[in-house]
Design a protein around this motif. Sequence first.
Motif, mmCIF file in Angstrom:
data_model
loop_
_atom_site.group_PDB
_atom_site.id
_atom_site.type_symbol
_atom_site.label_atom_id
_atom_site.label_comp_id
_atom_site.label_asym_id
_atom_site.label_seq_id
_atom_site.Cartn_x
_atom_site.Cartn_y
_atom_site.Cartn_z
ATOM 1 N N ASP A 472 -0.859 7.296 11.522
ATOM 2 C CA ASP A 472 -2.121 7.875 11.686
ATOM 3 C C ASP A 472 -2.538 8.923 10.568
ATOM 4 N N GLY A 473 -3.384 8.810 9.872
ATOM 5 C CA GLY A 473 -3.862 9.478 8.774
ATOM 6 C C GLY A 473 -3.296 9.443 7.414
ATOM 7 N N GLY A 474 -2.271 8.456 7.377
ATOM 8 C CA GLY A 474 -1.595 8.284 6.079
ATOM 9 C C GLY A 474 -0.328 7.344 6.026
ATOM 10 N N ILE A 475 0.285 7.734 5.069
ATOM 11 C CA ILE A 475 1.608 6.801 4.880
ATOM 12 C C ILE A 475 2.862 7.827 4.726
ATOM 13 N N LEU A 476 4.048 7.611 5.029
ATOM 14 C CA LEU A 476 5.233 8.253 4.866
ATOM 15 C C LEU A 476 6.018 7.435 4.118
ATOM 16 N N ILE A 477 6.377 8.032 2.901
ATOM 17 C CA ILE A 477 7.501 7.361 2.031
ATOM 18 C C ILE A 477 8.569 8.149 2.008
ATOM 19 N N LYS A 478 9.729 6.971 2.294
ATOM 20 C CA LYS A 478 10.964 7.609 2.067
ATOM 21 C C LYS A 478 11.922 7.028 0.835
ATOM 22 N N SER A 479 12.437 7.929 0.140
ATOM 23 C CA SER A 479 13.059 7.266 -1.291
ATOM 24 C C SER A 479 14.221 7.917 -1.341
ATOM 25 N N ASN A 480 15.210 7.469 -2.379
ATOM 26 C CA ASN A 480 16.435 8.438 -2.562
ATOM 27 C C ASN A 480 16.391 8.714 -4.023
ATOM 28 N N ARG A 481 15.184 8.723 -4.512
ATOM 29 C CA ARG A 481 14.975 9.074 -6.058
ATOM 30 C C ARG A 481 13.631 9.350 -6.046
ATOM 31 N N ASN A 482 13.381 9.985 -7.311
ATOM 32 C CA ASN A 482 11.924 10.465 -7.780
ATOM 33 C C ASN A 482 11.304 9.256 -7.909
ATOM 34 N N SER A 483 9.947 8.897 -7.595
ATOM 35 C CA SER A 483 9.334 7.764 -7.935
ATOM 36 C C SER A 483 7.849 7.823 -8.241
ATOM 37 N N LEU A 484 7.430 6.927 -8.870
ATOM 38 C CA LEU A 484 6.004 6.853 -9.312
ATOM 39 C C LEU A 484 5.218 5.751 -8.160
ATOM 40 N N VAL A 485 4.276 6.437 -7.425
ATOM 41 C CA VAL A 485 3.656 5.380 -6.438
ATOM 42 C C VAL A 485 2.196 5.015 -6.588
ATOM 43 N N ARG A 486 2.018 3.910 -6.575
ATOM 44 C CA ARG A 486 0.334 3.429 -6.909
ATOM 45 C C ARG A 486 0.106 2.741 -5.547
ATOM 46 N N ILE A 487 -1.144 3.047 -4.902
ATOM 47 C CA ILE A 487 -1.444 2.817 -3.812
ATOM 48 C C ILE A 487 -2.884 2.077 -3.998
ATOM 49 N N TYR A 488 -2.965 0.704 -3.589
ATOM 50 C CA TYR A 488 -4.188 -0.153 -3.703
ATOM 51 C C TYR A 488 -4.830 -0.641 -2.329
ATOM 52 N N ARG A 489 -6.280 -0.917 -2.414
ATOM 53 C CA ARG A 489 -6.634 -1.653 -1.203
ATOM 54 C C ARG A 489 -6.261 -3.034 -1.422
ATOM 55 N N PRO A 490 -6.309 -3.925 -0.416
ATOM 56 C CA PRO A 490 -5.885 -5.342 -0.537
ATOM 57 C C PRO A 490 -6.858 -6.204 -1.639
ATOM 58 N N ASP A 491 -8.233 -5.671 -1.781
ATOM 59 C CA ASP A 491 -8.893 -6.185 -3.089
ATOM 60 C C ASP A 491 -8.386 -5.745 -4.489
ATOM 61 N N GLY A 492 -7.359 -5.008 -4.650
ATOM 62 C CA GLY A 492 -6.986 -4.723 -5.881
ATOM 63 C C GLY A 492 -7.574 -3.191 -6.145
#
Length: 528
Positions: A472-492
């Motif tokens: 609710d209200g967003g996304i939760l990201i779990k990773s064991n390394r520092n990461s670059l995240v790119r978030i898109y809508r389904p239309d790109g």
Amino acid sequence: MIIALMISQFPPKHVAVGDWLMLHGSTGHNGFGALRGRISGWSVKYTVSLCTGESQPVVGDINADGLPEIVFGCLGGLGASVIALRGNTGSTLWSTSYPGGSWGAPAAADLIPSIPGLEVVVCSSTNTQLLRGTDGSVIWTASVGCGSNAGAPAVAHDGPDTLILVNDDGTLYALNPLTGSVRWSAPSGGNTLIGIAKSPAINDIDGDGNLEVVVAGNGTVYAYDFRTGAALWSVSVGTRYYTRTPATLVDLTGDCVDEVIVSNDNGHIYALRGTDGSVLWDYVISGQMACGPISTADLNGDSINDVIVGHLRTCSCGTPGGVTVINGASGLPLWSNTFTGPNMTHGGGRVVSDFDSDGQLEIAVVPYWSSYMCFGDGVFRMFNGTGGIEWTAGGVVGEGSSFADVDGDGCSEILVLPSAGRNILVVVDNDAVSDCGAYPYNDTCGIIGSNDETDVSEASISYVFTEVEGRDGGILIKSNRNSLVRIYRPDGRLVLTRGVLAGETFLNLKPGTYVVLINRRSFTVLVR
């Protein structure tokens, strides 16, 4: 470098993900939906009686409310008009009267960033209009149309250049999306028979990293540079009546360069090399080719796209309707299933995806009712990838179909717009959510890995742990390394790029479906 290239080209050029934004789903017209459904039978979510059909529905969040809408063209009932429905309920968002009639599928895209939501492009034989997705009001009207009475516009972005392309019987026009003025024009071959859906196809067909445009008419296929309209090549593929258009663009040989698939009225299906238009193969079906784009997908898991062709049932009623599947690389048939009842005369009648999330692709075949073609039997058929029929539904007559996430639940639905003279839009809903998943998302659906060019999980490093969850209200990201995240809508459309530290990170997002790229993997998540 390979990963960066894949990300910069998101969304995959040949697939529709959660949305279905133009004729046959994408600029390549391949009729493939990468977002799975959970449909195992004809379960109708709702029907809407508004007008007679002559259009394939478009699905996307056009008013920026975080939920999908359905847009299509009408011929009767409300008169010639463009209608937008709320996808989760089928209620009308807006309706706009359209001069000159609206026959072909519209297109939706974010053409003017200063205006909220997406813009809707629709054209008739006489003009093209750009409408606001929020209320359907007209932004501009151009005095060139899509030709005949069944055209469909196409929209594409190539770096700084964004164009709307329409085919006006004999001429291809590239329009400036801000003003509707003509940027360039070029020959398109024309059309000697009214009623054939015409739409330019757009992808990179020569491997140079830039887009090209393909259009066909009167037995000739033309390829042009997307940005300038400079001619690349043209080739004749038969002179009987016309070349059935539009073309389908997809990689058939596994070299990451698209081929061009077209057909003509005497049963020939041609695969042309995108680099120069030379013939890769020429296959002749028994009987007459169905109108509209040819669908493609890897049905047998050999990493080669297969070509899915519909047969017409001729007016003599002696030639059966059916479906033939051809190996894309060799041009040899894989299977054919013919039957005497329905015919597949319109381009929206064959869409491909994993409709039931069983890990296998299926082909949805919508019958078309026509006295000229001796009528269909009204049976919707769901084929599996080997030519068997998984299930059927009677009493269905369709002009075209689409496959997209209509209600924003992260799974796709089937939409059927009945043919002229029929006036009900049908949405075939998902089955109940599986017990294994927690509403509003579940352990089915998601993007098809084997056909999704953003999913490179097989190349990911085994010791990198990554999870992405919609909340609710967003996304939760779990990773064991520092990461670059790119978030898109389904239309790109890129929503945000953010560096996150190892551990757990919560990113606030508006409600809707998103595709998250992180650590060489892609995740589709739903935010409420």
